[in-house]
Design a protein around this motif. Structure first.
Motif, PDB file in Angstrom:
ATOM      1  N   GLY A 145       0.804  -1.217   0.000  1.00 55.29           N
ATOM      2  CA  GLY A 145       0.000   0.000   0.000  1.00 55.29           C
ATOM      3  C   GLY A 145       0.834   1.262   0.000  1.00 55.29           C
ATOM      4  N   GLU A 146       0.348   2.268   0.737  1.00 56.77           N
ATOM      5  CA  GLU A 146       0.951   3.603   0.693  1.00 56.77           C
ATOM      6  C   GLU A 146       0.912   4.237   2.073  1.00 56.77           C
ATOM      7  N   LEU A 147       2.005   4.875   2.445  1.00 54.08           N
ATOM      8  CA  LEU A 147       2.059   5.576   3.730  1.00 54.08           C
ATOM      9  C   LEU A 147       2.608   6.973   3.535  1.00 54.08           C
ATOM     10  N   ALA A 148       2.302   7.827   4.503  1.00 55.61           N
ATOM     11  CA  ALA A 148       2.903   9.154   4.595  1.00 55.61           C
ATOM     12  C   ALA A 148       3.529   9.252   5.979  1.00 55.61           C
ATOM     13  N   LEU A 149       4.784   9.675   6.029  1.00 51.55           N
ATOM     14  CA  LEU A 149       5.506   9.772   7.293  1.00 51.55           C
ATOM     15  C   LEU A 149       6.079  11.167   7.437  1.00 51.55           C
ATOM     16  N   ASN A 150       5.760  11.798   8.562  1.00 47.52           N
ATOM     17  CA  ASN A 150       6.300  13.113   8.883  1.00 47.52           C
ATOM     18  C   ASN A 150       7.153  12.983  10.136  1.00 47.52           C
ATOM     19  N   VAL A 151       8.416  13.323  10.006  1.00 46.39           N
ATOM     20  CA  VAL A 151       9.345  13.273  11.143  1.00 46.39           C
ATOM     21  C   VAL A 151       9.908  14.681  11.323  1.00 46.39           C
ATOM     22  N   PRO A 152       9.368  15.446  12.290  1.00 46.36           N
ATOM     23  CA  PRO A 152       9.796  16.842  12.433  1.00 46.36           C
ATOM     24  C   PRO A 152      11.147  16.996  13.112  1.00 46.36           C
ATOM     25  N   GLY A 153      11.558  16.001  13.903  1.00 44.90           N
ATOM     26  CA  GLY A 153      12.807  16.112  14.654  1.00 44.90           C
ATOM     27  C   GLY A 153      13.988  15.513  13.927  1.00 44.90           C
ATOM     28  N   ALA A 154      15.163  15.663  14.563  1.00 42.44           N
ATOM     29  CA  ALA A 154      16.397  15.177  13.957  1.00 42.44           C
ATOM     30  C   ALA A 154      16.569  13.676  14.117  1.00 42.44           C
ATOM     31  N   ALA A 155      15.864  13.063  15.080  1.00 43.68           N
ATOM     32  CA  ALA A 155      15.972  11.621  15.282  1.00 43.68           C
ATOM     33  C   ALA A 155      15.242  10.911  14.139  1.00 43.68           C
ATOM     34  N   ALA A 156      15.995  10.362  13.223  1.00 42.45           N
ATOM     35  CA  ALA A 156      15.425   9.815  11.987  1.00 42.45           C
ATOM     36  C   ALA A 156      14.689   8.506  12.234  1.00 42.45           C
ATOM     37  N   MET A 157      13.773   8.188  11.312  1.00 43.15           N
ATOM     38  CA  MET A 157      13.100   6.902  11.283  1.00 43.15           C
ATOM     39  C   MET A 157      13.410   6.229   9.950  1.00 43.15           C
ATOM     40  N   THR A 158      13.408   4.899   9.968  1.00 45.74           N
ATOM     41  CA  THR A 158      13.695   4.133   8.767  1.00 45.74           C
ATOM     42  C   THR A 158      12.420   3.501   8.235  1.00 45.74           C
ATOM     43  N   VAL A 159      12.196   3.632   6.938  1.00 48.15           N
ATOM     44  CA  VAL A 159      11.088   2.959   6.273  1.00 48.15           C
ATOM     45  C   VAL A 159      11.690   1.903   5.351  1.00 48.15           C
ATOM     46  N   SER A 160      11.387   0.643   5.605  1.00 55.31           N
ATOM     47  CA  SER A 160      11.896  -0.424   4.746  1.00 55.31           C
ATOM     48  C   SER A 160      10.791  -0.892   3.813  1.00 55.31           C
ATOM     49  N   THR A 161      11.158  -1.201   2.586  1.00 61.65           N
ATOM     50  CA  THR A 161      10.230  -1.675   1.567  1.00 61.65           C
ATOM     51  C   THR A 161      10.842  -2.915   0.914  1.00 61.65           C
ATOM     52  N   ARG A 162      10.129  -3.487  -0.032  1.00 61.46           N
ATOM     53  CA  ARG A 162      10.656  -4.654  -0.746  1.00 61.46           C
ATOM     54  C   ARG A 162      11.843  -4.287  -1.628  1.00 61.46           C
ATOM     55  N   TYR A 163      12.042  -2.993  -1.866  1.00 65.42           N
ATOM     56  CA  TYR A 163      13.039  -2.573  -2.848  1.00 65.42           C
ATOM     57  C   TYR A 163      14.166  -1.730  -2.250  1.00 65.42           C
ATOM     58  N   GLY A 164      14.152  -1.539  -0.935  1.00 62.28           N
ATOM     59  CA  GLY A 164      15.192  -0.752  -0.301  1.00 62.28           C
ATOM     60  C   GLY A 164      14.675  -0.040   0.930  1.00 62.28           C
ATOM     61  N   GLU A 165      15.488   0.880   1.445  1.00 64.11           N
ATOM     62  CA  GLU A 165      15.146   1.588   2.677  1.00 64.11           C
ATOM     63  C   GLU A 165      15.233   3.093   2.494  1.00 64.11           C
ATOM     64  N   LEU A 166      14.460   3.791   3.341  1.00 64.21           N
ATOM     65  CA  LEU A 166      14.485   5.248   3.363  1.00 64.21           C
ATOM     66  C   LEU A 166      14.837   5.694   4.774  1.00 64.21           C
ATOM     67  N   VAL A 168      14.432   8.826   7.106  1.00 64.45           N
ATOM     68  CA  VAL A 168      13.597  10.028   7.127  1.00 64.45           C
ATOM     69  C   VAL A 168      13.849  10.789   8.424  1.00 64.45           C
ATOM     70  N   GLY A 169      14.416  11.969   8.323  1.00 64.49           N
ATOM     71  CA  GLY A 169      14.631  12.837   9.474  1.00 64.49           C
ATOM     72  C   GLY A 169      14.394  14.275   9.077  1.00 64.49           C
ATOM     73  N   GLN A 170      13.576  14.989   9.857  1.00 64.10           N
ATOM     74  CA  GLN A 170      13.188  16.363   9.528  1.00 64.10           C
ATOM     75  C   GLN A 170      12.675  16.436   8.092  1.00 64.10           C
ATOM     76  N   ALA A 171      11.748  15.538   7.794  1.00 63.26           N
ATOM     77  CA  ALA A 171      11.222  15.455   6.421  1.00 63.26           C
ATOM     78  C   ALA A 171       9.799  14.926   6.448  1.00 63.26           C
ATOM     79  N   ASP A 172       9.123  15.141   5.326  1.00 61.82           N
ATOM     80  CA  ASP A 172       7.755  14.675   5.121  1.00 61.82           C
ATOM     81  C   ASP A 172       7.754  13.912   3.800  1.00 61.82           C
ATOM     82  N   VAL A 173       7.400  12.617   3.838  1.00 58.37           N
ATOM     83  CA  VAL A 173       7.546  11.783   2.655  1.00 58.37           C
ATOM     84  C   VAL A 173       6.334  10.879   2.479  1.00 58.37           C
ATOM     85  N   CYS A 174       5.996  10.573   1.238  1.00 56.44           N
ATOM     86  CA  CYS A 174       4.979   9.579   0.910  1.00 56.44           C
ATOM     87  C   CYS A 174       5.669   8.430   0.165  1.00 56.44           C
TER      88      CYS A 174
END
Length: 306
Positions: A145-166, A168-174
């Protein structure tokens, strides 16, 4: 009949029919059946209904469920009370596939969720989406499916998918996972992308790229207002009707069909996703179309004969 129990029975039935059930799954099913008399009653009725429709094409079985014959009406009411249950592998499989059902969080077709996370971050799930969440490791796995992740702080989060990883820190991504890859759209900030080979690249706000088994493709600019689903809106700007309907059908359970002659008609507007039937009626009235509904799960668009 409790809808949650009926839904659970349909999910269990779908799992068994998929051929992917493990010994652990069989044990869990038996525990569920034994935990309450109504669970076992619902399970037996679900199997009875499935046998009744085993020789009927799945789409036609759905149509017949919407217009039950008198002799069958009592059976349906007595059994699960949910026309969407049989055949379970068709509708439940579309709304909650096996991997989705097993995930930590999921949405059915047409459903959206917004979830607050730690440190002010927020996660949104679009229609028919499943994710696993490990807050301790600050990691999210996009199952489908599809997600939107907003991480306002510097402590990054990782989004893993079947094709790689993202990263995300101080960013807004879909991130939208497709059959052939992931579509990564960065609304604000910067996102580091690592493909399956370990190669990394950075996407910035206003950039969009496809991540697939071969790596990250070239980025392109995109309209940051495009992911309107986060606010429950589907937006089109002089879009081909065929493309618009393919996007719309992601939010509708059942079958949506249209004549090939409608593909190139143009659509402009913002439409509320909470009522997709209303969207079809608006399209019909503005573009001179007819909405033909065999059942609530089988709808066809054609040019009006008037």
């Amino acid at each position: 009949m409790n809808r949650d129990i009926a839904r659970a029975a349909a999910q269990w039935l779908t799992l068994l029919e998929s051929g992917a059930a493990t010994e652990r799954d069989h044990a869990a099913l038996q525990h569920w059946r034994d935990s309450h008399p109504q669970h076992e009653q619902t399970w037996q009725r679900a199997q009875t209904l499935r046998q009744r429709f085993s020789d009927v094409p799945q789409a036609l079985a759905m149509a017949s469920l919407d217009r039950p014959q008198p002799a069958r009406r009592a059976v349906l009411k007595c059994a699960l009370g949910l026309a969407a249950l049989v055949p379970a592998a068709w509708l439940v499989g579309r709304q909650l596939p096996i991997d989705t059902w097993r995930a930590d969080l999921h949405t059915a077709t047409g459903e959206r969720k917004r979830l607050p996370l730690a440190d002010g971050a927020s996660l949104q799930l679009n229609t028919a989406t499943a994710v696993d969440v490990d807050l301790a490791q600050r990691r999210i796995r996009l199952v489908d499916g599809e997600l939107a992740l907003n991480v306002p702080g510097a402590a990054a989060m990782t989004v893993s998918t079947r094709y790689g990883e993202l990263r995300v820190g101080q960013a807004d991504v879909c991130v939208r996972q497709l059959a052939s890859g992931c579509l990564v759209s960065v609304l604000t900030g910067a996102v580091q992308v690592r493909d399956l080979s370990g190669q990394t690249a950075t996407l910035h706000g206003g950039q969009q790229a496809r991540l697939n088994a071969g790596g990250l493709g070239g980025w392109r600019a995109f309209d940051v207002l495009q992911p309107g689903w986060r606010d429950g809106v589907l937006t089109a700007q002089n879009q081909a009707l065929g493309d618009f309907l393919r996007e719309l059908e992601r939010y509708r359970p059942g079958v949506l069909r249209w004549d090939s002659s409608l593909e190139t008609l143009r659509v402009t507007g913002s439409f509320r996703l909470d009522d997709t039937d209303r969207i079809l009626q608006l399209l019909a009235s503005t573009l001179g179309l007819e909405v033909q509904a065999r059942t609530r799960y089988w709808v066809t668009l054609r040019k009006s004969q008037a």
